[in-house]
Design a protein around this motif. Structure first.
Motif, PDB file in Angstrom:
ATOM      1  N   PRO A 168      68.638  50.485  41.293  1.00 30.17           N
ATOM      2  CA  PRO A 168      70.007  49.983  41.138  1.00 30.17           C
ATOM      3  C   PRO A 168      70.130  49.125  39.894  1.00 30.17           C
ATOM      4  N   GLU A 169      71.335  49.094  39.355  1.00 30.23           N
ATOM      5  CA  GLU A 169      71.574  48.285  38.168  1.00 30.23           C
ATOM      6  C   GLU A 169      71.470  46.808  38.530  1.00 30.23           C
ATOM      7  N   ALA A 170      70.777  46.071  37.692  1.00 36.25           N
ATOM      8  CA  ALA A 170      70.596  44.630  37.913  1.00 36.25           C
ATOM      9  C   ALA A 170      70.580  43.931  36.574  1.00 36.25           C
ATOM     10  N   THR A 171      70.783  42.635  36.612  1.00 33.12           N
ATOM     11  CA  THR A 171      70.768  41.809  35.415  1.00 33.12           C
ATOM     12  C   THR A 171      69.677  40.761  35.551  1.00 33.12           C
ATOM     13  N   GLY A 172      69.344  40.136  34.431  1.00 34.26           N
ATOM     14  CA  GLY A 172      68.338  39.091  34.445  1.00 34.26           C
ATOM     15  C   GLY A 172      66.941  39.666  34.428  1.00 34.26           C
ATOM     16  N   PRO A 173      65.977  38.950  35.031  1.00 33.00           N
ATOM     17  CA  PRO A 173      64.584  39.415  35.018  1.00 33.00           C
ATOM     18  C   PRO A 173      64.369  40.719  35.772  1.00 33.00           C
ATOM     19  N   ASP A 174      65.245  41.064  36.743  1.00 37.59           N
ATOM     20  CA  ASP A 174      65.083  42.295  37.508  1.00 37.59           C
ATOM     21  C   ASP A 174      65.723  43.499  36.833  1.00 37.59           C
ATOM     22  N   HIS A 175      66.153  43.345  35.612  1.00 37.32           N
ATOM     23  CA  HIS A 175      66.809  44.442  34.911  1.00 37.32           C
ATOM     24  C   HIS A 175      65.783  45.499  34.504  1.00 37.32           C
ATOM     25  N   HIS A 176      66.141  46.772  34.731  1.00 36.98           N
ATOM     26  CA  HIS A 176      65.284  47.901  34.351  1.00 36.98           C
ATOM     27  C   HIS A 176      65.847  48.556  33.094  1.00 36.98           C
ATOM     28  N   ALA A 177      64.957  49.071  32.273  1.00 39.77           N
ATOM     29  CA  ALA A 177      65.380  49.765  31.066  1.00 39.77           C
ATOM     30  C   ALA A 177      66.101  51.056  31.435  1.00 39.77           C
ATOM     31  N   PRO A 178      67.016  51.532  30.578  1.00 38.28           N
ATOM     32  CA  PRO A 178      67.709  52.800  30.878  1.00 38.28           C
ATOM     33  C   PRO A 178      66.700  53.949  30.989  1.00 38.28           C
TER      34      PRO A 178
END
Length: 665
Positions: A617-627
């Protein structure tokens, strides 16, 4: 109120709340109330903010504090010695001993270099002199002398080197003690006492008061210690804090609280004014301003009639000391001269003055002469009062700090109250206290304002603490927080064939956990010190623990290129991914495998996936995954081995393909 009229009460520091920068201290004082209710509470630090003083009565007998202000007293002392001065003198003595040991060592090294440079030099050979034989005995004697001398010098150098290292260690230890010395130690030659002068309104004979004031020069950062056992679903997180302060007073046995808020941030609410249409308007709020009293212009009439102060002749010549006035004038030598007597002839500008019993008054250049019948210059009139009363600022409303302007001030300030000028000594104390904000942070430490974000919390220490005013970090224990733990393993075999252990921490409490260093202990064995991220209430974050050697991963890829379409005008790049995992642990593990799929913004280029992985799932901050990130999650039993297969196809039109390009990345 004066200090001789007030009864002195001793106060003790009871509680301290350290904010992101600065602290709020609370002192308690108890004593017998005099008949006039005037009390002087001692023991306050020199760096306190005078505008932050708040006093309240703790006794439930109707005692009220009607006045509170700060007073500073300084008087010389006759104490024999000061611990800080003694430590400073000891440091200077050890520095001299260290330099002397260094000079002795360097001089010994110079002697060794001189002896090592000894070489036999034959005498110059004359023109007709035949060849001479080399005196071997002399060469050997010189070699024996040099060896014997160097042996003694090196033995002495070894002793001097040891003395030098010991002197250096003693000097560095003394410097460290001097730097860590508490700033709460008073000077041996001057004793400065800061007191709070209070006026109490009470019918009781005894009262207990609480004084609250703010001080700069205090900072804190959080730290943690995490203990858990493998296989358990929970752990014990011990929250600690590193506190440093240089406020000028030692905090001994205080109830300590740590807050993430900014102590200097304004918290007053804005005043929303309403706009009304019509003749009837609400009366303006009182501003606290009063018109100057009548007759203020006549207050300095006599001072103006005396005229300007004469310039002594000695000062006009070149700075010599002024001479006292003759005794014929009457009065003390420092008294101002009387005005000109009746019948004195006026003096012409530029003409020489005749000698008289009284010196003439100093006149500005170009001014008309004064005579006995010349009236004194009128005092400058005060400006007319404004039509609407002004709104004073906060310093102008602090009536206890206002100072009456004297006759030397300009005409529009004479006889009026204005805020006192800043105290340079107090500013220097506060500047020294705020130097603690530049203290280097411990490893992985983050300041509270950077990690707290938009929320503020307060943490109470588990027991009373001692924090000396030495400007160094001191660790205190705050509380124990139960956290949920789950061990998971991550791997990105496309980047590195390694598996890393992680901990999923869940904060089920109503209090936030700030970012900071955490010491991880597994089965009573210290594992590592990592950086704990900020955990809001109910949040779940991942903490890395390093590589896991007992889980092996292997990744293989294949690429097959083909064409399709009516005219073979579409290039198909078929990528296949094969991942193998092996669990060598004696317990089941959960592994998360990260893969990447190419992404494109061109609608003519299509990417088709052939795998059972999932899109995070889309997330922001440190839990953000690259596209393009894809995840595999699986549970491996003890000693099990598994294989995962996936892939994707890239379909590129012939007109957009790169000839000789790298289509594999």
């Amino acid at each position: 109120m004066t200090t001789t009229q007030a009864v002195s009460w001793y106060s003790t520091l009871d509680a301290v709340t350290v904010y992101a920068q600065g602290a709020l201290c609370r002192r308690r004082a108890r004593g017998t109330v005099p008949p006039d209710g005037r009390v002087r509470v001692t023991g306050l630090p020199r760096a306190l903010d005078p505008g932050s003083l708040r006093v309240r009565a703790l006794t439930p007998d109707g005692t009220r504090v009607t006045e509170a202000r700060i007073e500073i007293q300084a008087e010389p002392t006759e104490t024999a010695a000061d611990p800080a001065d003694a430590l400073r003198h000891e440091t200077e003595r050890l520095h001299d001993a260290y330099r002397a040991a260094e000079e002795r060592r360097d001089r010994q090294r110079g002697l060794i270099d001189e002896v090592s440079a000894l070489r036999p030099t034959p005498p110059a050979k004359k023109r007709d002199e035949p060849h001479r034989r080399t005196p071997v005995d002399a060469w050997l004697a010189l070699a024996d002398f040099t060896e014997e001398r160097l042996t003694a010098l090196h033995t002495r150098l070894t002793t001097l080197e040891r003395e030098y290292r010991e002197a250096e260690h003693r000097y560095e230890t003394a410097v460290d003690r001097l730097e860590r010395a508490s700033t709460a130690t008073p000077s041996a030659h001057l004793r400065t006492e800061v007191s709070a002068l209070l006026t109490l309104d009470t019918q009781a004979t005894e009262a207990e008061l609480e004084l609250e004031y703010g001080v700069p020069g205090a900072v804190w950062v959080p730290a943690y210690r995490l203990s858990y056992r493998q296989g358990d679903g929970g752990g014990r997180l011990l929250m600690r804090a590193s506190v440093a302060q240089r406020t000028g007073e030692d905090w001994t046995g205080v109830r300590l609280s740590l807050a993430t808020a900014d102590l200097r941030r304004r918290t007053d609410l804005p005043t929303l004014r309403s706009l009304r249409i019509g003749r009837r308007q609400p009366p303006p709020a009182p501003s606290g301003w009063r018109e100057p009293p009548t007759g203020l212009t006549d207050l300095f009439t006599g001072y103006e009639a005396a005229g300007p102060r004469p310039t002594p002749p000695a000062e006009a010549v070149g700075g010599a000391a002024p001479t006292p006035a003759p005794a014929a004038y009457g009065g003390p030598p420092t008294a101002p001269p009387p005005p000109p007597f009746a019948g004195a002839a006026p003096t012409r500008p530029g003409a020489p003055r005749a000698r008289s019993a009284a010196p003439a008054m100093a006149m500005p250049p170009g001014a008309p002469p004064l005579s006995a019948f010349t009236p004194p210059p009128p005092a400058p009139a005060l400006p007319p009062p404004p039509s609407t009363p002004p709104h004073p600022t906060t310093p102008e409303l602090d009536y206890t700090s206002l100072v009456l302007s004297g006759p030397q001030e300009p005409g529009d300030r004479r006889g009026r109250l204005f805020p006192a000028t800043a105290d340079p000594v107090a500013d220097e104390y506060r500047r020294r206290a705020e130097a603690v904000t530049a203290l280097p942070l411990p490893g992985h430490a983050v300041r509270p304002r950077e990690s707290a974000g938009s929320f503020d919390h307060c943490f109470d220490a588990a027991a009373r603490a001692d924090i000396p005013s030495d400007g160094t970090w001191h660790t205190v224990t705050l509380t124990t927080v139960p956290v949920g733990l789950r061990t998971e393993y991550l791997t990105a075999p496309s980047a590195e064939p390694a598996v890393y252990a992680t901990l999923l921490l869940s904060n089920a409490t109503a209090q936030a956990l700030l970012a900071g260093p955490v010491e991880v202990t597994v089965d009573d064995d210290h594992l590592l010190t990592a950086a704990l991220p900020t955990l809001a209430p109910g949040a779940v974050r991942r903490l890395g623990l390093g590589p896991a050697e007992d889980i092996k991963v292997v990744r293989r890829t294949t690429l097959r290129e083909s064409t399709t379409g009516l005219r073979n005008n579409v290039t198909v790049l078929d990528h296949r991914v094969h991942v193998e995992l092996a669990n060598r642990f004696p317990r089941p593990v959960t592994v998360e495998i990260h893969e990447r799929v190419p992404v494109t913004t061109d609608p003519d280029i299509r990417i088709e996936e052939h795998a059972d992985w999932i899109t995070p799932p889309e997330a922001t901050g440190p839990d953000h995954h690259a596209p393009g990130t894809r995840l595999w999650r699986l549970d491996l039993p003890p000693g099990a081995t598994t294989a995962l297969d996936g892939g994707y196809e890239i379909r590129i039109p012939a007109g957009k393909a790169l000839t000789g390009g790298n289509r594999r990345s």
